[in-house]
Design a protein around this motif. Structure first.
Motif, short mmCIF file in Angstrom:
data_model
loop_
_atom_site.label_atom_id
_atom_site.label_comp_id
_atom_site.label_asym_id
_atom_site.label_seq_id
_atom_site.Cartn_x
_atom_site.Cartn_y
_atom_site.Cartn_z
N GLU A 219 0.83 -1.21 0.00
CA GLU A 219 0.00 0.00 0.00
C GLU A 219 0.87 1.26 0.00
O GLU A 219 0.54 2.25 -0.65
CB GLU A 219 -0.95 0.00 1.19
N THR A 220 1.97 1.22 0.75
CA THR A 220 2.95 2.30 0.74
C THR A 220 4.33 1.67 0.63
O THR A 220 4.52 0.51 0.98
CB THR A 220 2.88 3.17 2.01
N MET A 221 5.29 2.45 0.16
CA MET A 221 6.63 1.89 -0.05
C MET A 221 7.68 2.77 0.62
O MET A 221 7.71 3.99 0.43
CB MET A 221 6.93 1.79 -1.56
N ASP A 222 8.53 2.12 1.41
CA ASP A 222 9.71 2.76 2.00
C ASP A 222 10.80 2.77 0.93
O ASP A 222 11.52 1.78 0.75
CB ASP A 222 10.15 1.97 3.24
N VAL A 223 10.91 3.88 0.21
CA VAL A 223 11.81 3.93 -0.94
C VAL A 223 13.26 3.76 -0.53
O VAL A 223 14.05 3.12 -1.23
CB VAL A 223 11.61 5.24 -1.72
N ALA A 224 13.64 4.33 0.61
CA ALA A 224 15.03 4.23 1.06
C ALA A 224 15.42 2.77 1.30
O ALA A 224 16.44 2.29 0.81
CB ALA A 224 15.24 5.07 2.31
N ARG A 225 14.60 2.06 2.07
CA ARG A 225 14.92 0.65 2.33
C ARG A 225 14.84 -0.16 1.05
O ARG A 225 15.69 -1.03 0.79
CB ARG A 225 13.97 0.07 3.37
N ALA A 226 13.83 0.12 0.23
CA ALA A 226 13.67 -0.63 -1.02
C ALA A 226 14.89 -0.49 -1.91
O ALA A 226 15.34 -1.46 -2.53
CB ALA A 226 12.42 -0.15 -1.75
N THR A 227 15.44 0.72 -1.97
CA THR A 227 16.61 0.95 -2.83
C THR A 227 17.81 0.16 -2.33
O THR A 227 18.53 -0.47 -3.12
CB THR A 227 16.93 2.45 -2.87
N MET A 228 18.05 0.18 -1.03
CA MET A 228 19.18 -0.56 -0.49
C MET A 228 18.98 -2.07 -0.64
O MET A 228 19.93 -2.81 -0.95
CB MET A 228 19.40 -0.19 0.97
N ASP A 229 17.76 -2.55 -0.44
CA ASP A 229 17.47 -3.97 -0.64
C ASP A 229 17.70 -4.36 -2.10
O ASP A 229 18.23 -5.44 -2.40
CB ASP A 229 16.04 -4.30 -0.24
#
Length: 370
Positions: A219-229
């Motif tokens: 529903e929402t995305m943590d872009v910072a964590r997603a990028t590092m993952d």
């Protein structure tokens, strides 16, 4: 035809036989949706109290990108991102199809995207968005549609790539909207996952470390964590990778939009510290500009003075007048910044149409378009 056959040569070979700099191995494109020059300026003041204080404002290469579609002056995200991804300007509302498309009525010729070039040549690829992963900006990297609103149809194209094996890492929002449209198409997340052998997770936390081709639609995305993952996966590629990261920076709510831009800049600084700029190109741009201007204020004063009072009114006026900031709640036609650092960044310079970014990226890889 390729200017340099990187599929035959090791991707890590960064010098040509003549001793000149070779191609980039990895490219990361950061797109702040609606972040024109004025948004970067205001975000710097909001976050740091001074102009020119964002990390990206210290990058050495700067250009200004003109974003119009073929028939109007003001772009939406569909045309703006499609032009970057394919080198072809199109019409507002159209996703990576030529200008022969008629929105919602007729398909145009599909235009090959940078991500499809990367997939064709065996690079790992990733797409991350704070918005629906089937919305216009991320969709333009992997899909082709005559109407950006067809998010169910767009999402299914992730599982039927035209080149390679499709996007390797997909992290974005929009689960409810995409799910509803998939239902109208008589399919759904579970059915797609079973048919194609790719689980579609509801959160980053749910992705097991063993899954090297994850899809998360939340529903929402943590872009910072997603990028590092995503980098944890993509940096293992023997041939290199292409990653596109979008973060919304619309300033119809100026506090939210400018804070998003400041947070995005901090993330970009973290990524910059993690990668090797000798073989990686980092690019920052926007798909279109937006009606915000700083027209008052002094050092030491609150940039968004008057914001709380405006917010409590619940006003939906198109023109918002704060003490030092004026917001016109609409896209605008001004050029947007393009900033670059790393391998091939020197190709960013001067004024140019947004389609030039397609050539900048292909040139950095040492490839020619078909």
């Amino acid at each position: 035809m390729l200017a340099q056959d990187t599929s035959a040569n090791p991707a890590s070979a960064l010098e040509t036989e003549a001793g000149h700099p070779g191609p980039a191995r990895n490219i990361i494109l950061f797109v702040a949706d609606a972040a024109g020059v004025s948004v970067l300026h205001a975000a710097s003041i909001l976050a740091h109290g001074e102009p020119l204080s964002l990390n990206i404002q210290r990058w050495p290469h700067l250009g200004l990108s003109e974003t119009s579609p073929v028939d109007e002056f003001v772009s939406d995200s569909a045309n703006g991102m499609s032009a970057i991804m394919t080198g072809v300007k199109t019409r507002n509302g159209v996703i990576s199809q030529g200008p022969d498309a008629v929105r919602g009525e007729r398909d145009g010729a599909p235009t090959k995207t940078l991500l499809e070039y990367a997939e064709e040549r065996g690079l790992l690829t990733g797409v991350i968005s704070s918005q629906s992963i089937a919305d216009a900006t991320p969709a333009a990297t992997y899909a082709h549609a005559n109407d950006r609103g067809k998010q169910g149809e767009i999402f299914t194209q992730l599982f039927n790539p035209r080149f390679g094996d499709g996007v390797d890492v997909v992290f974005g929002a929009g689960r409810q909207r995409i799910g509803e449209q998939l239902g109208a198409l008589e399919t759904g997340f579970e059915q797609l996952a079973q048919e194609h052998g790719r689980p579609i997770y509801t959160s980053l936390e749910a992705v097991p470390e063993t899954n090297r081709h994850p899809i998360v639609v939340a529903e929402t995305m943590d872009v910072a964590r997603a990028t590092m993952d995503a980098l944890d996966i993509l940096q293992s590629s023997p041939r290199g990778y292409f990653l596109v990261v979008e973060w919304d920076a619309h300033t119809d709510d100026p506090q939210e939009g400018l804070q998003n831009m400041a947070d995005f800049d901090r993330l970009i600084a973290e990524v910059q510290a993690r990668v090797d700029l000798d073989d990686t190109l980092l690019l920052f741009t926007a798909d279109h500009s937006f009606g915000l201007q700083v027209d008052g204020g002094s050092r030491g004063e609150e940039l968004l003075a008057g914001y709380d009072a405006w917010k409590t009114t619940g006003s939906d006026e198109v023109i918002v007048r704060l003490d030092h900031v004026l917001i016109n709640d609409t896209h605008s036609a001004e050029e947007v910044p393009v900033l670059a650092i790393g391998r091939g960044g020197e190709r960013v310079s001067g004024y140019f149409p947004n389609t030039h970014l397609f050539d900048v990226i292909l040139d950095a890889w040492g490839w020619r378009h078909d």
